[in-house]
Design a protein around this motif. Structure first.
Motif: not given
Length: 539
Positions: A166, A458, A461, A465, A468, A471-472, A475-476, A478-479
């Motif tokens: 990553k 989630s 992800i 982790s 990711l 970014f991961g 992303s969580i 944002a989700i």
């Protein structure tokens, strides 16, 4: 007393030259030939002015690190120990000679010898001949071929460039290196050969990123605290502004990009080598980077505040959705508890602000510890002890963040699952009262399915982790920010299909814009005038 011995062996045209230098007798095995592998000779040094080949051999003898010299009377290349492994034997027609250091020979051999040693040095090796090839075997070597060995003042040092799974920051890179073993540490640039090896290897294993200007390789070294002062001290130029270089005493290979190093606070500074992608001007050059993700947040406070506020509100909403599920479960299966549940609901409504404050404090503590840990590791460490302390802090706050987030997700999943026994019980109920009620429970089913879907995503992800990274994590968040209102709205709309149909069938764009823009429509109202009665007379 200095003397030369030269033995001519007719079959292979080998020459044995013995010289005394610095009170040590050094033998050179001289023959026609050259190192076979060009990927090895690129780590040798071409001498611009050497005279004839005997002068080239003298240059090698004067160097403690030189193992062999090869070339002609017009060219000379010196190779350090560990750089060459195979040498091809030729004849005079090729014109290239090779001279390699070996142990002192007490007498001239009476016949050709196919095996020599170099044992009076810490960097021992043997030289064996077979099928027109000399093979060099070293007493020390790296654990695998993915490592490249170089000579440093402290001894032979193996260097490897590893591609991260990553995009990682400096702290994670240093931690990754040290996790490989007790004697493994992040590397810097001791020589131009090391710089060339790191640059070429990074390009070959790093892959292409056409959307990026550059990728980079993290190097050891952190900025000295004193160099943050304004004006910048005169002794903080180039690499002199940095410290913490393990097993290094030469820094000539650090070529900084224009405008670097920078000395702007509040961020700490770390060294990295730039790898060309779209741009090439800084290829192989050194920069000292800012902790980008933190600084970007600080430089755009409005965006940071908005994202942070949405993150807090989302977590409170998720908690409330879970409490609603628990409330439904208790009321359905334990009707006698309704008065108590209503009292708790009123109290929670009155003090709902405490949920916002509690979750906000949790996030602020995690954010604070994250920034302090990263800054400590990246820029202001002075001893190994400080590094160990900061690593412990870094691991603890990351561990606590993951555990807390995992526990919250688990709570959401379990609370949402409480709808399942409610729905099953409703389906088993045959009475009209509950069959009508079950229609209103579609909301429950849809909400349960939506929560289970997004929280499972989630959780996956979180499980990945490490790969990711940042970014991961984002992303969580944002989700969650997107899924929480989606869960509420989509389940409500699906429950009220008639209302949705009515919206689309009676929708008028003009009315929509009037409501959206808060435009008042004036209408004239006139009194109704009654029509006069008309009487007709039939004649």
């Amino acid at each position: 007393m200095e003397f030369d011995q030269i033995l001519v062996i007719l079959m292979l045209r080998n020459f044995l030259s013995t010289k005394h230098f610095n009170n040590e007798s050094v033998n050179l095995l001289l023959f026609w030939g050259y190192p076979s592998d060009t990927s090895e000779t690129k780590y040798c040094d071409v001498q611009s002015e050497s005279g004839n080949f005997e002068s080239c051999m003298d240059l090698c003898l004067k160097s403690n690190t030189c193992m062999l010299a090869f070339g002609t009377d017009n060219s000379c290349t010196l190779c350090d120990t560990y750089s060459i492994s195979v040498i091809t034997q030729t004849n005079a027609s090729n014109g290239i000679k090779t001279a390699i250091k070996i142990d002192q020979q007490q007498q001239c051999p009476s016949m050709q010898t196919d095996f020599y040693t170099r044992s009076n040095t810490p960097d021992k090796y043997t030289l064996s001949f077979s099928n027109s090839t000399w093979k060099v075997s070293y007493g020390k070597k790296c654990v695998t071929d993915s490592w490249k060995i170089f000579l440093r003042p402290a001894g032979p040092t193996c260097i490897k460039v590893e591609k991260a799974l990553k995009f990682i920051n400096y702290a994670d890179a240093m931690n990754f290196c040290r996790a490989q073993g007790n004697l493994i540490a992040p590397a810097g640039l001791q020589s131009e050969h090391e710089r060339h090896f790191i640059l070429e290897t990074a390009k070959s294993i790093g892959g292409a990123y056409p959307t990026l200007e550059y990728t980079s390789v993290w190097l050891t070294g952190t900025m000295k605290i004193a160099c943050y002062q304004q004006p910048t001290p005169s002794n903080c130029t180039d690499i002199k502004a940095f410290q913490a270089f393990a097993w290094q005493n030469n820094f000539d290979s650090y070529k900084f990009a224009p405008g670097y190093p920078t000395f702007v606070r509040p961020s700490s500074k770390c060294l990295q080598m730039m790898i060309a992608q779209k741009s090439e001007d800084w290829d192989g050059m050194i920069t000292n980077t800012v902790l980008a993700d933190i600084i970007q947040l600080l430089t755009v406070p409005s965006m940071w505040f908005l994202a942070f506020a949405l993150h807090i509100i989302t977590q409170v909403f998720q908690l409330l959705i879970s409490l609603v599920a628990i409330r439904k479960f208790i009321i359905y299966f334990y009707p006698s508890s309704i008065p108590r549940v209503v009292d708790i609901q009123k109290t929670l409504t009155k003090y709902i602000w405490t949920l916002y404050v509690s979750i906000m404090m949790k996030e602020l503590i995690c954010l604070y510890r994250s920034i302090i840990s990263t800054v400590t590791i990246c820029g202001e460490e002075e001893t190994i002890t400080l590094y160990s302390v900061s690593q412990s802090l870094l691991h603890s706050h990351k561990f606590l963040m993951k555990v807390s987030y995992f526990m919250f997700n688990l709570f959401y999943l379990i609370s949402s699952s409480l709808y399942i026994p409610v729905v099953i019980s409703l389906k088993k109920t045959k009475s009209l009262k509950y069959s009508k009620k079950s229609k209103s429970q579609r909301y429950i089913v849809l909400q349960t399915v939506a929560v289970l879907f997004f929280k499972t995503l989630s959780t996956l992800i979180i499980s990945f982790s490490y790969y990711l990274g940042t970014f991961g994590f984002f992303s969580i968040i944002a989700i969650d920010i997107v899924s929480t209102p989606f869960i509420v709205q989509i389940s409500y709309l699906c429950m009220n299909k008639n209302s949705v149909k009515r919206i689309f069938t009676e929708f008028k764009f003009a009315n929509f814009m009037r409501i959206l823009m808060d435009i008042e429509v004036k209408s004239t109202v006139e009194p109704e005038i009654p029509k006069p009665e008309i009487e007709t007379t039939r004649v």
